[in-house]
Design a protein around this motif. Structure first.
Motif, PDB file in Angstrom:
ATOM      1  N   HIS A 116      -9.566   4.356  15.796  1.00  0.00           N
ATOM      2  CA  HIS A 116      -9.140   5.238  15.137  1.00  0.00           C
ATOM      3  C   HIS A 116      -7.658   4.647  14.289  1.00  0.00           C
ATOM      4  CE1 HIS A 116     -10.980   9.194  16.518  1.00  0.00           C
ATOM      5  NE2 HIS A 116     -11.791   8.366  16.110  1.00  0.00           N
ATOM      6  N   ALA A 117      -7.004   3.884  15.155  1.00  0.00           N
ATOM      7  CA  ALA A 117      -5.886   3.129  14.728  1.00  0.00           C
ATOM      8  C   ALA A 117      -6.112   2.111  13.811  1.00  0.00           C
ATOM      9  CB  ALA A 117      -4.992   2.514  15.802  1.00  0.00           C
ATOM     10  N   HIS A 118      -7.226   1.242  14.085  1.00  0.00           N
ATOM     11  CA  HIS A 118      -7.654   0.468  12.928  1.00  0.00           C
ATOM     12  C   HIS A 118      -7.843   0.885  11.342  1.00  0.00           C
ATOM     13  CE1 HIS A 118      -7.808  -3.597  14.368  1.00  0.00           C
ATOM     14  NE2 HIS A 118      -8.641  -3.331  15.568  1.00  0.00           N
ATOM     15  N   ALA A 119      -8.719   2.055  11.787  1.00  0.00           N
ATOM     16  CA  ALA A 119      -8.952   2.807  10.384  1.00  0.00           C
ATOM     17  C   ALA A 119      -7.875   3.527   9.679  1.00  0.00           C
ATOM     18  CB  ALA A 119     -10.133   3.915  10.754  1.00  0.00           C
ATOM     19  N   ALA A 120      -6.644   3.862  10.594  1.00  0.00           N
ATOM     20  CA  ALA A 120      -5.636   4.576  10.037  1.00  0.00           C
ATOM     21  C   ALA A 120      -4.575   3.660   9.233  1.00  0.00           C
ATOM     22  CB  ALA A 120      -4.938   5.471  10.875  1.00  0.00           C
ATOM     23  N   ALA A 121      -4.668   2.285   9.816  1.00  0.00           N
ATOM     24  CA  ALA A 121      -3.946   1.318   9.376  1.00  0.00           C
ATOM     25  C   ALA A 121      -4.238   0.985   7.863  1.00  0.00           C
ATOM     26  CB  ALA A 121      -3.620   0.126  10.153  1.00  0.00           C
ATOM     27  N   LEU A 122      -5.757   0.741   7.894  1.00  0.00           N
ATOM     28  CA  LEU A 122      -6.244   0.526   6.468  1.00  0.00           C
ATOM     29  C   LEU A 122      -6.221   1.561   5.514  1.00  0.00           C
ATOM     30  CD1 LEU A 122      -7.509  -1.417   4.426  1.00  0.00           C
ATOM     31  CD2 LEU A 122      -9.638  -0.963   5.626  1.00  0.00           C
ATOM     32  N   ALA A 123      -6.508   2.752   6.200  1.00  0.00           N
ATOM     33  CA  ALA A 123      -6.282   4.145   5.050  1.00  0.00           C
ATOM     34  C   ALA A 123      -5.042   4.000   4.425  1.00  0.00           C
ATOM     35  CB  ALA A 123      -6.844   5.298   5.836  1.00  0.00           C
ATOM     36  N   ALA A 124      -4.124   3.601   5.274  1.00  0.00           N
ATOM     37  CA  ALA A 124      -2.529   3.526   4.763  1.00  0.00           C
ATOM     38  C   ALA A 124      -2.396   2.954   3.658  1.00  0.00           C
ATOM     39  CB  ALA A 124      -1.523   3.639   5.984  1.00  0.00           C
ATOM     40  N   GLU A 125      -2.889   1.735   3.810  1.00  0.00           N
ATOM     41  CA  GLU A 125      -2.655   0.618   2.686  1.00  0.00           C
ATOM     42  C   GLU A 125      -3.600   1.217   1.395  1.00  0.00           C
ATOM     43  OE1 GLU A 125      -3.154  -3.320   3.010  1.00  0.00           O
ATOM     44  OE2 GLU A 125      -2.590  -3.126   5.311  1.00  0.00           O
ATOM     45  N   MET A 126      -4.841   1.827   1.743  1.00  0.00           N
ATOM     46  CA  MET A 126      -5.634   2.250   0.468  1.00  0.00           C
ATOM     47  C   MET A 126      -4.863   3.445  -0.225  1.00  0.00           C
ATOM     48  SD  MET A 126      -9.146   2.105   2.592  1.00  0.00           S
ATOM     49  CE  MET A 126     -10.535   2.921   1.240  1.00  0.00           C
ATOM     50  N   ALA A 127      -4.105   4.180   0.328  1.00  0.00           N
ATOM     51  CA  ALA A 127      -3.181   4.918  -0.080  1.00  0.00           C
ATOM     52  C   ALA A 127      -4.166   6.321  -1.133  1.00  0.00           C
ATOM     53  CB  ALA A 127      -2.215   4.589  -1.083  1.00  0.00           C
ATOM     54  N   THR A 128      -4.867   7.046  -0.319  1.00  0.00           N
ATOM     55  CA  THR A 128      -5.539   8.025  -1.182  1.00  0.00           C
ATOM     56  C   THR A 128      -5.590   9.106  -0.514  1.00  0.00           C
ATOM     57  OG1 THR A 128      -7.796   8.440  -2.042  1.00  0.00           O
ATOM     58  CG2 THR A 128      -7.533   7.221  -0.314  1.00  0.00           C
ATOM     59  N   ASP A 129      -5.851  10.572  -1.101  1.00  0.00           N
ATOM     60  CA  ASP A 129      -5.879  11.695  -0.297  1.00  0.00           C
ATOM     61  C   ASP A 129      -7.328  12.032   0.137  1.00  0.00           C
ATOM     62  OD1 ASP A 129      -3.156  11.892  -0.136  1.00  0.00           O
ATOM     63  OD2 ASP A 129      -3.180  13.187  -1.696  1.00  0.00           O
TER      64      ASP A 129
END
Length: 773
Positions: free
Chosen positions: A504-517
């Motif tokens: 989940h931390a891996h996914a969250a780190a990338l999602a934060a870079e992707m910057a989308t809601d």
């Protein structure tokens, strides 16, 4: 800073004058920013003042409106190269016109906006002085100015003033004092300023009992030792390097035997040479245009480059087609490389897996069996910072390790944290993250947490980050794995603790870079991490957003004989695939059948879905690597073998998506069984088998996304985890997703490996807290 002024005559326009106030934040400390403002105001004929608040600069300028506009523009566009200013606020101002431009004493601000500068490379101006016999700093190994020199590794507290650095014990001579206090000088308030008369000095220790040397004689002794094929420990900016001649096969063999480091790649430092500085690099490697830019950037990282066959011994990176190369980033390194005029091995001086050593006593004690000489200096290193590492994957250079010159890494949080939090990261490739409000800073690489010294540095860095930024953590967030040393530390620390699943931390780190809601689909492929069902995950796909992930796909699990031992013994993963699929593997090293027996009884054989272990199995089954000297050796050698087999369009000649089927929980499972027979097919070359394996996994990712997309629209897809450091896999995934009309996001600010976990923990916890209201 003293109160300094530029006198001017009466300002035209009477008692009141239009002006402008600017609040400038970002990296504006330790980069010569106030002297820059001073000179900029003088250039545009403006009066006013500039002063430091805590972490930002406040400026007032008055004069002709066009000149004020030009000044406001140039504050950003003409800023020093190593600065990163941002205009936080701009206001028009009207009042009595100042008669001059002043640099005022620093003032405390109500809300600190502190930015800690990283360590900088040696600028061209200082390099010219270093090589000029007429200059008073000729061959002085600690030359620096406001545009270069150490920062993060010597700052003890903020504000960034000399008294708050490890240079406080070196009193300035009169000549340095004049430069330090002259706003027209490029060393105006260069806090590490020094010269041979008043600054740090070198010291040489010969481990065989030879006479010690100081100053220039110490440098000459080190150069002579390297020319003679010796192994030398050299104190740099963020720690010691073990150094030897990169063309000396005997020295390399001795280094490998004594460290011990039998096969793990060794980084090389090449001299600055030629018109663009890269002539020596091009003699040993083939940098692309973007790799060349990164080599020359202020960070001066290690960049993995394609080797030139025969240029240097294969023993530097056995079995691999790439070589880690960097340029000298400190004046001491520049002096060594200029004198020797040849590449040097420059690998971290440490016990394998631990943080780099920073104290001379520790080096002489712990590496006495290895170093034949030590080049010390007496400028203390406040905290370690290892060299950063970058690699080109999927069309861009991306970080593999954060470190000196690029850390702390600051990122902005879309969802602010509810209270200041310290995230303790993972067990391997550890970093720490400190977050408050919408700000998150990620530490340099610390190391693997299996040693006492690693935990000591871990605690030091966590304390330092809080002290430097003036933020005290009120809560901790850690990995969900109960046996991680960082998790156990968090549980003992006495603050409220939350845990986050590794992937989940891996996914969250990338999602934060992707910057989308919007909900995103993210593949998290790596070695092993603690899963939500007691399995060791590592081949997951999640749909959703931080704080609300749904596991939608994974790989068929298999049982690892020997548990954690499989990470360094790829044959164990290979044996598990064969045993579970009922195939014979004559080359299996389990000659006495003990591992097979334990596997059949499910003794120390945890189930895993990890793609990293599939890579290990493929490396062993294809004959590339049965036992690994270092983490990831099997997959790295497998990638190198695969890259030897390319069709005209860059695609392999074989490899198909794996079968997909939902399990009882509705998770789409990819069955690895069809991989085994092709990997054992001796009628095909090792390269063909390796290429087919990579292709199958890349096509499987696209098949998973396509299948899931039939049920729910996918706006964005990302892929992260240590496996995505593999260029062959990342390139093929990007190409195949692109052909399917889907853009694939990969990490860019932080490494895809476990170095991003601390940031992902912050993002995940902030989102979860926000959802709870």
């Amino acid at each position: 800073m003293p109160h300094l002024v530029v006198e001017r005559g009466p300002h035209p326009g009477g008692r009141l004058s239009p002006g402008r106030r600017l609040w400038i934040t970002g990296h504006v400390q330790g980069v010569g920013f106030r002297p820059f403002l001073y000179r900029l105001a003088d250039q545009h004929g403006l009066t006013g003042w500039a002063r430091n608040t805590v972490g930002e600069v406040e400026v007032l300028v008055c004069g002709q409106p066009a000149a004020v506009d030009d000044f406001t523009r140039d504050v950003i566009s003409a800023a020093p190269a190593i600065a990163a200013p941002r205009l936080r606020r701009v206001e028009d101002w009207q009042g009595p016109p100042p008669q001059r431009f002043e640099i005022l004493a620093s003032e405390a601000g109500a809300t600190p906006r502190i930015f800690v500068p990283p360590d900088y490379f040696t600028c061209n101006d200082c390099l010219r002085e270093l090589a000029d016999p007429a200059d008073r700093r000729y061959r002085y190994p600690f030359i620096n100015c406001t545009q270069c020199g150490p920062r993060y590794t010597l700052i003890e507290a903020l504000p960034y003033d000399r008294a708050n650095t490890s240079m406080a014990g070196f009193a300035l001579c009169l000549a340095c004092r004049r430069e330090y206090t002259d706003p027209a000088d490029r060393r105006f308030h260069a806090e590490p300023i020094a010269c041979p008369d008043c600054g740090p000095k070198l010291h040489w220790t010969a481990m065989d009992g030879g006479a010690p040397q100081d100053g220039a004689a110490a440098l000459d002794a080190c150069i002579a030792a390297l020319k003679a094929g010796r192994l030398v420990a050299v104190k740099g900016v963020g720690g010691y390097h073990l150094v030897c001649d990169a063309a000396d096969t005997a020295a390399i063999a001795r280094l490998r035997r004594l460290k011990p480091r039998p096969t793990k790649p060794l980084a090389v430092m090449a001299p600055l040479a030629g018109e663009d500085g890269l002539a020596a690099v091009r003699r040993i490697a083939r940098p692309t245009e973007d790799e060349a830019r990164l080599l020359l950037s202020p960070q001066r990282p290690i960049v993995l480059l394609g080797k030139r066959a025969g240029a240097l011994p294969d023993a530097l990176a056995p079995g691999l087609a790439e070589l880690g190369v960097m340029l000298p980033y400190s004046p001491l390194h520049a002096l060594l490389l200029d004198a020797l005029d040849r590449p040097l091995v420059a690998t971290s001086a440490n016990i394998s897996g631990e943080p780099v050593l920073t104290a001379g006593e520790e080096v002489e004690d712990r590496l006495a069996h290895l170093a034949e000489g030590c080049l010390h200096h007496d400028r203390p290193i406040v905290r370690p910072a290892d060299d950063p590492v970058w690699r080109r994957t999927a069309g861009r250079v991306r970080p593999l390790r954060t470190g000196r010159g690029g850390a702390p890494v600051e990122l902005t949080l879309t969802t602010p944290v509810a209270r200041p939090v310290l995230a303790t990261g993972a067990h391997m490739k550890n970093t720490i993250a400190l977050a408050w409000g919408d700000r998150c800073v990620v530490s340099p690489h610390i190391g693997d947490m299996g040693a006492e010294r690693s935990m000591e540095v871990f605690e030091q860095v966590g304390t330092d980050l809080q002290a430097l930024y003036g933020v005290r953590a009120e809560a901790l967030v850690c990995d969900a794995h109960p046996a991680y040393a960082t998790t156990r530390w968090a549980r003992r620390a006495g603050l409220p603790v939350s845990s986050v699943l590794h992937h989940h931390a891996h996914a969250a780190a990338l999602a934060a870079e992707m910057a989308t809601d919007d909900p995103v689909l993210i593949f998290a492929w790596d070695g092993v991490g603690y899963g939500g069902n007691g399995e060791l995950w590592g081949g997951e796909a999640f749909l959703g957003r931080p704080g609300a992930w749904r596991r939608v796909a994974s790989f068929r699990p298999f049982h690892l004989p020997g548990g954690e031992r499989a990470g360094r013994e790829p044959w164990r993963s290979a044996a598990a695939l064969c045993w579970e699929s009922g195939r014979d593997w004559p080359e299996c090293p389990d000659r006495d059948g003990l591992a097979r027996g334990a596997w059949e009884r499910r003794l120390n054989t945890p189930a895993t879905s990890a793609v990293g272990r599939l890579f290990d199995a493929a490396a062993a089954l294809s004959g590339v690597c049965l036992h690994a000297d270092y983490e990831g050796e099997g997959p790295m050698r497998l990638e190198a073998a695969a890259n030897e087999v390319l069709a005209a369009d860059g695609a392999p000649t074989r490899g198909a998506a794996l079968p997909l089927a939902p399990d009882t929980d509705g998770v789409l499972r990819a069955d690895w069984a069809p991989l085994v027979e092709p990997l054992l097919d001796a009628s095909c070359s090792v390269g063909e088998r390796a290429a087919g394996f990579h292709e199958s996994l890349a096509r499987t990712a696209v098949a998973i996304a396509t299948t899931l997309g039939r049920e729910q629209a996918l706006s964005m897809v990302g892929a992260t985890g240590g496996v995505l450091q593999n260029r062959r896999l990342a390139d093929r995934m990007q190409a195949l997703f692109g052909a399917a009309g889907i853009e694939l996001a990969l990490p860019e600010r932080l490494p895809a490996n476990d170095a991003c976990i601390s940031f992902g923990q912050v993002v995940e916890q902030a989102a979860a807290d926000a959802q709870r209201g």
